[in-house]
Structures are given as structure tokens and as C-alpha cells.
Design a protein around this motif. Structure first.
Motif, mmCIF file in Angstrom:
data_model
loop_
_atom_site.group_PDB
_atom_site.id
_atom_site.type_symbol
_atom_site.label_atom_id
_atom_site.label_comp_id
_atom_site.label_asym_id
_atom_site.label_seq_id
_atom_site.Cartn_x
_atom_site.Cartn_y
_atom_site.Cartn_z
ATOM 1 N N TYR A 26 0.889 -1.555 0.308
ATOM 2 C CA TYR A 26 0.313 -0.026 -0.015
ATOM 3 C C TYR A 26 0.787 0.970 -0.053
ATOM 4 O O TYR A 26 0.921 2.408 -0.424
ATOM 5 N N THR A 29 2.017 1.273 -3.533
ATOM 6 C CA THR A 29 1.036 1.662 -4.886
ATOM 7 C C THR A 29 0.323 2.951 -4.389
ATOM 8 O O THR A 29 0.073 3.639 -5.472
ATOM 9 N N PHE A 30 -0.334 3.155 -3.385
ATOM 10 C CA PHE A 30 -0.533 4.693 -3.214
ATOM 11 C C PHE A 30 -0.066 5.498 -2.240
ATOM 12 O O PHE A 30 -1.277 6.669 -2.159
ATOM 13 N N TRP A 32 0.670 5.618 0.757
ATOM 14 C CA TRP A 32 0.170 5.292 1.894
ATOM 15 C C TRP A 32 1.003 5.933 3.196
ATOM 16 O O TRP A 32 2.198 4.098 3.156
ATOM 17 N N ALA A 47 -1.519 9.116 2.927
ATOM 18 C CA ALA A 47 -0.533 10.160 2.155
ATOM 19 C C ALA A 47 0.271 10.476 2.943
ATOM 20 O O ALA A 47 1.412 11.007 2.407
ATOM 21 N N LEU A 72 -11.279 3.313 -4.399
ATOM 22 C CA LEU A 72 -10.349 4.642 -3.455
ATOM 23 C C LEU A 72 -10.143 5.192 -4.993
ATOM 24 O O LEU A 72 -10.731 4.659 -6.038
ATOM 25 N N SER A 74 -9.364 7.302 -8.500
ATOM 26 C CA SER A 74 -7.756 7.875 -8.735
ATOM 27 C C SER A 74 -7.697 9.149 -9.716
ATOM 28 O O SER A 74 -8.690 8.896 -10.617
ATOM 29 N N THR A 80 -2.378 3.906 -11.942
ATOM 30 C CA THR A 80 -2.673 3.138 -10.545
ATOM 31 C C THR A 80 -2.456 1.699 -10.750
ATOM 32 O O THR A 80 -1.963 0.864 -10.336
ATOM 33 N N ILE A 84 0.013 -0.865 -9.542
ATOM 34 C CA ILE A 84 -0.929 -2.375 -8.892
ATOM 35 C C ILE A 84 -0.139 -4.135 -9.092
ATOM 36 O O ILE A 84 0.183 -4.668 -7.821
ATOM 37 N N ASP A 108 -4.995 -7.493 -2.944
ATOM 38 C CA ASP A 108 -3.802 -7.301 -2.213
ATOM 39 C C ASP A 108 -3.035 -8.462 -1.888
ATOM 40 O O ASP A 108 -3.855 -9.065 -2.733
ATOM 41 N N VAL A 116 -10.474 0.526 -7.583
ATOM 42 C CA VAL A 116 -10.574 1.459 -8.351
ATOM 43 C C VAL A 116 -10.634 2.412 -8.885
ATOM 44 O O VAL A 116 -11.358 1.716 -10.525
#
Length: 120
Positions: A26, A29-30, A32, A47, A72, A74, A80, A84, A108, A116
Motif C-alpha cells: 500500500y 502503490t498508493f 499510504w 498519504a 479508492l 484515482s 494506478t 498495483i 492485494d 479503484v
């Protein structure tokens, strides 16, 4: 008198079969960040340090591909999707068009399915 948080979605908890691997996924990928509450739980910070904690990664929970479906947003769905795959997730549906834009579903590294979406 009710607060602005009354009846709003407040916290989403994901099962984590491998906590360190899921945090890496995570974060990569994002973007976080996490609040570590010892070796057995990590709160999802968001983030930036200013983001409120919005959920957690729980090694005691059982992964589910049914039940609640978290989505989520994007700005760039294709980027994205690439992130992933690069970070060890698996796209299981899409990207595909829908009346509001495009979306995809992914699993995941612990087996949790999320979505997303993007307006484009």
C-alpha cells in the motif's frame, strides 16, 4: 446536536496475512503511511502526515473477497493499475467503463479485493 462525523464511514479495516508485505504494497502503490501499534496492527494514516487515520491492517482478521467493497479514487487509473501490478497486487477485473468513468478491481497480497475508479 450531532457531529459532522455522525453516520459517516469512519474506518476501514483490512485483513493482513503478512503485515510487513501489505504495508509495503500500500505504501508503494498508493503512498499510504502507517501508525504502528506494536507488531500486530498498523493504522492507515493516508498519504501525508496531516491525513487522519482512516483504517487499519489487522493480522487477526480473515481476508474476504465478499462483504464490504472498498473503492479508492484515482486521477490516472492506468498508472494506478501499473502500480498495483508492480507492487505485488493482482488486477482481477478491468479496467472497464461504467456510467461514471472507468474502474478496476484488484486483490492485494493478503487476498482483500478493493476497487479503484476514475472519471476518465
Amino acid at each position: 446536536m450531532t457531529s459532522s462525523r455522525h453516520h459517516r464511514l469512519d474506518y476501514v479495516e483490512l485483513a493482513a496475512t503478512d503485515l510487513a508485505r501489505l504495508k509495503t504494497f500500500y505504501a508503494g502503490t498508493f503512498g499510504w503511511t502507517f501508525n504502528d501499534y506494536g507488531p500486530d496492527y498498523a493504522g492507515i494514516q493516508g498519504a501525508t502526515p496531516e491525513d487522519a487515520e482512516v483504517g487499519g491492517l489487522n493480522p487477526e482478521a480473515t481476508p474476504s473477497r465478499g462483504g464490504v467493497f472498498v473503492q479508492l479514487y484515482s486521477d490516472d487509473l492506468d498508472a494506478t493499475a501499473e502500480a498495483i501490478a508492480t507492487n505485488g497486487g493482482e488486477i482481477v477485473n478491468g479496467p472497464y467503463g461504467f456510467p461514471g468513468g472507468r474502474r478496476l478491481h484488484f486483490v492485494d497480497p493478503s487476498g482483500n479485493e478493493l476497487g479503484v475508479w476514475s472519471e476518465q
